[in-house]
Scaffold this motif. Sequence first.
Motif, PDB file in Angstrom:
ATOM      1  N   UNK A   1       0.836  -1.201   0.000  1.00  0.00           N
ATOM      2  CA  UNK A   1       0.000   0.000   0.000  1.00  0.00           C
ATOM      3  C   UNK A   1       0.870   1.249   0.000  1.00  0.00           C
ATOM      4  N   UNK A   2       0.595   2.145  -0.945  1.00  0.00           N
ATOM      5  CA  UNK A   2       1.285   3.440  -1.043  1.00  0.00           C
ATOM      6  C   UNK A   2       0.294   4.527  -0.649  1.00  0.00           C
ATOM      7  N   UNK A   3       0.630   5.287   0.396  1.00  0.00           N
ATOM      8  CA  UNK A   3      -0.279   6.316   0.905  1.00  0.00           C
ATOM      9  C   UNK A   3       0.477   7.621   1.113  1.00  0.00           C
ATOM     10  N   UNK A   4      -0.214   8.733   0.891  1.00  0.00           N
ATOM     11  CA  UNK A   4       0.404  10.040   1.092  1.00  0.00           C
ATOM     12  C   UNK A   4       0.894  10.195   2.537  1.00  0.00           C
ATOM     13  N   UNK A   5       2.051  10.795   2.690  1.00  0.00           N
ATOM     14  CA  UNK A   5       2.610  11.073   4.012  1.00  0.00           C
ATOM     15  C   UNK A   5       2.163  12.461   4.449  1.00  0.00           C
ATOM     16  N   UNK A   6       1.283  12.512   5.454  1.00  0.00           N
ATOM     17  CA  UNK A   6       0.750  13.803   5.886  1.00  0.00           C
ATOM     18  C   UNK A   6       1.822  14.691   6.522  1.00  0.00           C
ATOM     19  N   UNK A   7       2.935  14.071   6.933  1.00  0.00           N
ATOM     20  CA  UNK A   7       4.026  14.851   7.514  1.00  0.00           C
ATOM     21  C   UNK A   7       4.885  15.521   6.453  1.00  0.00           C
ATOM     22  N   UNK A   8       4.696  15.115   5.200  1.00  0.00           N
ATOM     23  CA  UNK A   8       5.500  15.668   4.104  1.00  0.00           C
ATOM     24  C   UNK A   8       4.580  16.059   2.954  1.00  0.00           C
ATOM     25  N   UNK A   9       3.914  17.187   3.064  1.00  0.00           N
ATOM     26  CA  UNK A   9       3.010  17.623   1.984  1.00  0.00           C
ATOM     27  C   UNK A   9       3.764  17.791   0.672  1.00  0.00           C
ATOM     28  N   UNK A  10       3.112  17.369  -0.438  1.00  0.00           N
ATOM     29  CA  UNK A  10       3.823  17.334  -1.714  1.00  0.00           C
ATOM     30  C   UNK A  10       4.145  18.718  -2.254  1.00  0.00           C
ATOM     31  N   UNK A  11       3.565  19.759  -1.663  1.00  0.00           N
ATOM     32  CA  UNK A  11       3.852  21.112  -2.162  1.00  0.00           C
ATOM     33  C   UNK A  11       5.326  21.446  -2.049  1.00  0.00           C
ATOM     34  N   UNK A  12       6.012  20.826  -1.066  1.00  0.00           N
ATOM     35  CA  UNK A  12       7.423  21.149  -0.870  1.00  0.00           C
ATOM     36  C   UNK A  12       8.385  20.184  -1.518  1.00  0.00           C
ATOM     37  N   UNK A  13       7.953  18.949  -1.782  1.00  0.00           N
ATOM     38  CA  UNK A  13       8.878  17.945  -2.311  1.00  0.00           C
ATOM     39  C   UNK A  13       8.424  17.361  -3.643  1.00  0.00           C
ATOM     40  N   UNK A  14       7.319  17.806  -4.148  1.00  0.00           N
ATOM     41  CA  UNK A  14       6.790  17.232  -5.371  1.00  0.00           C
ATOM     42  C   UNK A  14       5.837  16.094  -5.056  1.00  0.00           C
ATOM     43  N   UNK A  15       5.288  15.476  -6.101  1.00  0.00           N
ATOM     44  CA  UNK A  15       4.268  14.449  -5.921  1.00  0.00           C
ATOM     45  C   UNK A  15       4.546  13.242  -6.804  1.00  0.00           C
ATOM     46  N   UNK A  16       4.437  12.056  -6.210  1.00  0.00           N
ATOM     47  CA  UNK A  16       4.537  10.805  -6.964  1.00  0.00           C
ATOM     48  C   UNK A  16       3.150  10.374  -7.399  1.00  0.00           C
ATOM     49  N   UNK A  17       3.005  10.052  -8.680  1.00  0.00           N
ATOM     50  CA  UNK A  17       1.711   9.641  -9.224  1.00  0.00           C
ATOM     51  C   UNK A  17       1.827   8.293  -9.910  1.00  0.00           C
ATOM     52  N   UNK A  18       0.733   7.515  -9.863  1.00  0.00           N
ATOM     53  CA  UNK A  18       0.667   6.217 -10.523  1.00  0.00           C
ATOM     54  C   UNK A  18      -0.341   6.277 -11.661  1.00  0.00           C
ATOM     55  N   UNK A  19      -0.006   5.608 -12.740  1.00  0.00           N
ATOM     56  CA  UNK A  19      -0.896   5.553 -13.896  1.00  0.00           C
ATOM     57  C   UNK A  19      -0.922   4.116 -14.421  1.00  0.00           C
ATOM     58  N   UNK A  20      -2.101   3.597 -14.711  1.00  0.00           N
ATOM     59  CA  UNK A  20      -2.256   2.202 -15.131  1.00  0.00           C
ATOM     60  C   UNK A  20      -2.958   2.137 -16.478  1.00  0.00           C
TER      61      UNK A  20
END
Length: 533
Positions: free
Chosen positions: A268-287
């Motif tokens: 399971x891959x879940x967003x880390x609430x301690x590290x908002x993506x606004x500062x480090x970017x965002x990982x996205x999955x596409x199928x």
Amino acid sequence: MCRRNRGGGVSKINDDVLQNILGRLPALTFASAACVSKSWNRVCSRVLTRPKLASALSLNPSLHEAVKEVFDKVLSEPIRPQFAIAFIGVQFNLKETHKLITEKLGGEIPIITNAASGIIGADAKTNELREVKWELGDEDGPNCEEYNTLSNLNRGIVLVVGFVPGLKVAAVPLIRPKKGNQTAMVDKFVIDIMNYTASVSGCTSPTGIIMFGDQTIDMKPVIAKMDHAMPEETTIVGDASGSFLFRSGVSSHSYSGDLYFFDAVALVFARDKEKPHAGIGETQFYVTLSTGVIPFGPQLTAVAVRVKDQGCSWLSASMEGYHEILGGQDLLDSINEVMDQDEIDESPDLYIGVTQHRECSIGSVQLRSATSLAFYEVLGGDNEYFVVDGVGIKPGDSFLFYHSDSETASSSCANVFEDLEALKTGSNDKDHGDVIGVADNGLKKEVFGGFIFSCHLRGESYFGRPNVDSDPFSLNFPNVPLAGLFCTEEIGRDSPGSSAQKEGQEPSFGRCCLHVYSTVYLVMSYVPPPLEL
């Protein structure tokens, strides 16, 4: 790393120079360097600011040598592993392989080791992309590959190690008690996934799930329930019929093997609430996926359904406008006549695709009703019934016959190529929404890795040429890490706007998440944070 000044003291190397040096270290040395001091740790964190996937394949027939080869490759550059997945040939001892991998990576991260019918990846020695499907043949034949000799058959490994900043990762098992009510605890499985996601991200919607099911378990009801429970944006891929071992990485998901069977495991891959993506970017999955079956014949309705003979269903059917119940063998003879009229030269495998309208609940919570498409292999029939492999069909369910078709599979692979090409070029095709191309912040998404789950009946022997399934990814994203396996049942919940949805079934047939004769592609991309003004 430091130099002495004339007064005998030590002066610091410029951070940019230090970052350049640390970025060239192998992973284990890099990890040690990060522990030297706070300033070094800070520089190491600058080296690894983006997600990273490292993978390697070895066909060395020696298990220990093969494991060493893939580790030497995947740990040759800086990486902080958050998860690891290994696909291995069935002649490699599963327990021993899993032990070697966990000893190397430690017990702090989730690790899954899964036996496969074949493996896909870049060779650790030559970096050549290979699709390896083990099929014992004539060792003296001109087309015999070195991995299909008696000494090498079913021996090989592909290892994937991932770093995904901004995400938390855990392995959540589907458990079944060994005593008492020996029923898989599917509701608990789904709730555990949602609870873990809520604990780390503040919501119950995972970013993505990579699943592995046991080959002795019917995963259709499990996948259907997950599809009903998870929001549209959660990607789900995997192998529904393998043999696996795992380490959770989270103590709350550790269960004793003395008390439970493990019917499946979900990474399971879940967003880390301690590290908002606004500062480090965002990982996205596409199928997206390439299908290898084609429907034909009239739509039918199941009339009587009997379950017997170790999980097989015996069906009788009716057809609109035809008042008599269709006998099993007579129906199959008619279906074979249709295939003859269509001049199908090969001897295709035959399936029925059943549209299932079902109510669904998780615990005491009633979910929305949903329509899904489930495939069942046709095994034969008698005068009254025809027989399919699997259970879960109800009287009143409608279905179509499907047969495998290499031309359909090739054409579908071409569509996947175009789909991924749009991702590479940053197409703004409105049909793809915002899942590929250019992100909302105007920055281009960068693909950093991918997974392939391909039917074991495909491959070079099916298409007549190598690497047909891996080409759509590798040709669009050369040198991007790619790993995969050949499996019996492919899990794939395709993303909105993918080529699979465009060419797929009519909406009334329902969405299919467990496929046959298909190849499922998971593309992992990164959206950089907005540029500072």
